[in-house]
Scaffold this active site. Structure first.
Site, PDB file in Angstrom:
ATOM      1  N   SER A  70       0.792  -1.218  -0.089  1.00  0.00           N
ATOM      2  CA  SER A  70       0.130   0.102   0.066  1.00  0.00           C
ATOM      3  C   SER A  70       0.697   1.232   0.077  1.00  0.00           C
ATOM      4  O   SER A  70       0.691   2.074  -0.636  1.00  0.00           O
ATOM      5  CB  SER A  70      -0.925  -0.087   1.249  1.00  0.00           C
ATOM      6  OG  SER A  70      -0.005  -0.003   2.489  1.00  0.00           O
ATOM      7  N   ARG A 113       0.397   3.402  -3.160  1.00  0.00           N
ATOM      8  CA  ARG A 113      -0.168   4.744  -3.162  1.00  0.00           C
ATOM      9  C   ARG A 113       0.476   5.882  -3.765  1.00  0.00           C
ATOM     10  O   ARG A 113       0.137   6.746  -4.490  1.00  0.00           O
ATOM     11  CB  ARG A 113      -0.264   4.957  -1.581  1.00  0.00           C
ATOM     12  CG  ARG A 113      -0.788   6.337  -1.336  1.00  0.00           C
ATOM     13  CD  ARG A 113      -0.996   6.672   0.087  1.00  0.00           C
ATOM     14  NE  ARG A 113      -1.668   5.697   0.718  1.00  0.00           N
ATOM     15  CZ  ARG A 113      -0.996   5.081   1.634  1.00  0.00           C
ATOM     16  NH1 ARG A 113       0.158   4.696   1.724  1.00  0.00           N
ATOM     17  NH2 ARG A 113      -1.738   4.060   2.436  1.00  0.00           N
ATOM     18  N   ASN A 154      -0.779   7.804  -7.362  1.00  0.00           N
ATOM     19  CA  ASN A 154      -0.794   9.183  -7.231  1.00  0.00           C
ATOM     20  C   ASN A 154      -0.071  10.146  -8.161  1.00  0.00           C
ATOM     21  O   ASN A 154      -0.520  10.871  -9.000  1.00  0.00           O
ATOM     22  CB  ASN A 154      -0.507   9.760  -5.748  1.00  0.00           C
ATOM     23  CG  ASN A 154      -1.947   9.804  -5.120  1.00  0.00           C
ATOM     24  OD1 ASN A 154      -2.499  10.495  -5.223  1.00  0.00           O
ATOM     25  ND2 ASN A 154      -1.956   8.895  -3.993  1.00  0.00           N
TER      26      ASN A 154
END
Lengths: 287, 156
Positions: free
Chosen positions: A216, A220, A224
Site C-alpha cells: 500500500s 499509493r 498518485n
C-alpha cells in the site's frame, strides 16, 4: 517521437510512459527501442532514467543538506540555512509525535524519505516534454523524468521500509516475540488446543496485514504520481490539436493542475514519511 | 512499467542515502540546533535576571532617596530650631545689655539728680540764710546758726 513517424495521441502517450530500459536484447546488451522490447527484457534490466534521476535527486538532497550541516552553527541562521533547519525541525517534530521509542535512525530515515520523495515528485511539475525532448535531441529515445511514476522506485523504497519493519520487529521483540505477534492474535484462547487451531487463521490474517503495509505504501505513491503525470500528458496532447482555443484551454488546465499538484506532491511525500514512521513505531512496540 | 532490477537499485540507494543522512546531516544539524536552543534559553534567562537586578537596584535607589529626604528634613528641622535658639539667645542678650545700660543710665541720672538736689539744697540753705540774715538784719553767730541752717537744709 521517433522522427519520420507520424505522431498520434496513442503513440505520444505510449512514448511518454516508456522507460529508458537497459538490458539484454536480441543483439546483446543495450537499450530497448520500444516498450515491447523493454518488457521482453524481463527482470534482468534496469530503468536507467528512473534510477538515474532518482539517484541524482538523492545526491541533490545529500549535497544540499550536507552543505547546510557544514554551515550549521549555534549562531543566527540565514537564508537557505533557515529553510533546511525548518525542514529538519518539521521532520523531527513529526517523528517525535508518532514514534515513541528511542531509535536515532528513525528521524534520518524520515528526513531522507520526505525530502527525496518530495524531490522525485517535484519533477512532475516540469513540463512533460521539456527534458525528454532535450534528451531526444541528444539521441536518447525515452526519458521518464519522474522517478516516483515508476513502480520499481516506489516499491523499492517500500520494500526497504518493509525490510526495516522486519529487522526492528525481530530486534525488539525477538524471533519468538515476532512470531507470537503473528500467530497469537487477533484470536486467542486459553486452551492450548484451541489456540493451536487458531494459529493458522491468525497467521493468515496477520500476514495479509503485514504484507499490505509495503505494497500500500509503494502503490499509493506510485498511483498518485502516475495519475498526475498522466493528466499532464493528456493536457499536453491538447497542444498538438492545432487549434489555438484548445491550446489556450490546455494551458489554463495545465497551470491549474500544476498548482493543485504542488499540494499532492507534498502531501504524498509527507504521507510516505509518516506511514514509514508509524510502521516502524509499531515494529518497536511490545504487546 | 516492468518490475526489474531498478527495484533493488532503488533499495540500495535508499539505504545509502539514509546512512549518509544519519552520519553527515542529521546529527550535525540537530546538535547545532539544540546548542542554539540552549544559548537562546541562557540569553533569555540572563535578560530576566538583568531585569530583576534592575528592579532591585531601582528599589534600593528609591529607598535610599527616601532615607536621604528624611535625614534632610531632620537636619533642616534641627537647623531651624538652632536658628530660633540663636535668635532667642541674641534677643535675651540684647535685652540684658539694654537693661544693664538702662540701669547704668538710671543710676547716673539718679546720682546727677542727687548731686543737683544737694547743690540746690546747699544753695537754697545759703539763700535762706542770706534771707534770714537780711530779715534779722543782725549778724547772728554763724556757728549757732549753722545748725539751724543744716536742719533746714535737711528738711528741704
Amino acid at each position: 517521437m521517433a522522427s519520420g513517424v507520424e505522431i498520434t495521441s496513442t503513440s505520444y502517450i505510449q512514448h511518454h510512459l516508456t522507460n529508458l530500459t537497459f538490458g539484454q536484447t536480441d543483439h546483446g546488451w543495450g537499450f530497448a527501442h520500444n516498450a515491447q522490447e523493454a518488457a521482453e527484457m524481463g527482470f534482468m534490466a534496469v530503468n536507467v532514467d528512473s534510477l538515474g534521476w532518482s539517484i541524482f535527486l538523492g545526491l541533490v538532497f545529500c549535497i544540499l543538506f550536507r552543505f547546510a550541516a557544514n554551515r550549521a552553527t549555534s549562531g543566527v541562521p540565514t537564508g537557505m540555512q533557515n529553510f533546511i533547519e525548518m525542514m529538519v525541525e518539521f521532520v523531527d517534530g513529526t517523528v517525535k509525535d508518532s514514534f515513541h521509542g528511542n531509535n536515532p535512525w528513525i528521524a534520518p530515515i524520515a528526513l531522507t524519505i520526505f525530502v527525496w520523495v518530495f524531490f522525485m515528485n517535484l519533477m512532475d511539475l516540469i513540463p512533460v516534454d521539456f527534458i525528454p525532448h532535450l534528451f531526444e535531441v541528444g539521441g536518447v529515445p525515452f526519458q521518464k523524468i519522474v522517478p516516483s511514476t515508476d513502480p520499481n522506485i516506489t516499491l523499492g523504497m517500500a520494500l526497504a521500509v518493509f525490510g526495516m519493519i522486519l529487522y526492528y520487529s525481530i530486534k525488539v521483540k525477538g524471533v519468538s516475540g515476532f512470531l507470537g505477534e503473528l500467530t497469537l492474535q487477533p484470536f486467542a484462547a486459553k486452551s492450548p488446543i484451541i489456540q493451536a487451531m487458531f494459529m493458522p487463521i491468525n497467521l493468515a490474517l496477520e500476514l495479509v496485514g503485514l504484507l499490505a503495509k509495503p505494497f500500500s505504501l509503494g502503490l499509493r505513491l506510485f498511483g498518485n504520481m502516475y495519475a498526475g503525470e498522466m493528466i499532464f500528458i493528456l493536457i499536453a496532447i491538447m497542444y498538438m490539436s492545432g487549434s489555438w482555443i484548445l491550446g489556450a484551454f490546455g494551458g489554463t488546465l495545465q497551470l491549474g493542475w500544476a498548482i493543485f499538484h504542488i499540494l499532492i506532491i507534498t502531501l504524498q511525500a509527507f504521507i510516505f514519511m509518516v506511514l514509514t514512521v508509524v510502521y516502524l513505531g509499531m515494529a518497536h512496540e511490545n504487546h | 512499467m516492468n518490475i526489474n532490477l531498478t527495484l533493488f537499485g532503488q533499495m540500495i540507494s535508499f539505504l545509502f542515502f539514509i546512512w549518509f543522512c544519519k552520519k553527515f546531516v542529521w546529527t550535525a544539524i540537530i546538535s547545532s540546533m539544540e546548542e542554539r536552543q540552549k544559548k537562546i534559553a541562557a540569553g533569555l534567562d540572563a535578560a530576566d535576571k538583568a531585569s530583576r537586578d534592575l528592579e532591585i537596584a531601582q528599589e534600593k535607589v528609591s529607598a535610599q532617596l527616601k532615607e536621604a529626604k528624611k535625614e534632610a528634613t531632620v537636619l533642616i528641622e534641627q537647623a531651624n530650631k538652632r536658628a530660633g535658639q540663636i535668635v532667642d539667645e541674641a534677643k535675651e542678650q540684647a535685652k540684658t545689655e539694654a537693661d544693664r545700660m538702662k540701669a547704668g543710665a538710671k543710676a547716673e541720672i539718679d546720682m546727677e539728680v542727687n548731686r543737683a538736689k544737694e547743690e540746690l539744697r546747699g544753695k537754697v540753705a545759703g539763700l535762706a540764710l542770706a534771707g534770714a540774715e537780711k530779715i534779722l538784719k543782725a549778724n547772728i553767730d554763724e556757728k549757732a546758726n549753722s545748725a539751724l541752717v543744716d536742719d533746714l537744709a535737711a528738711q528741704l
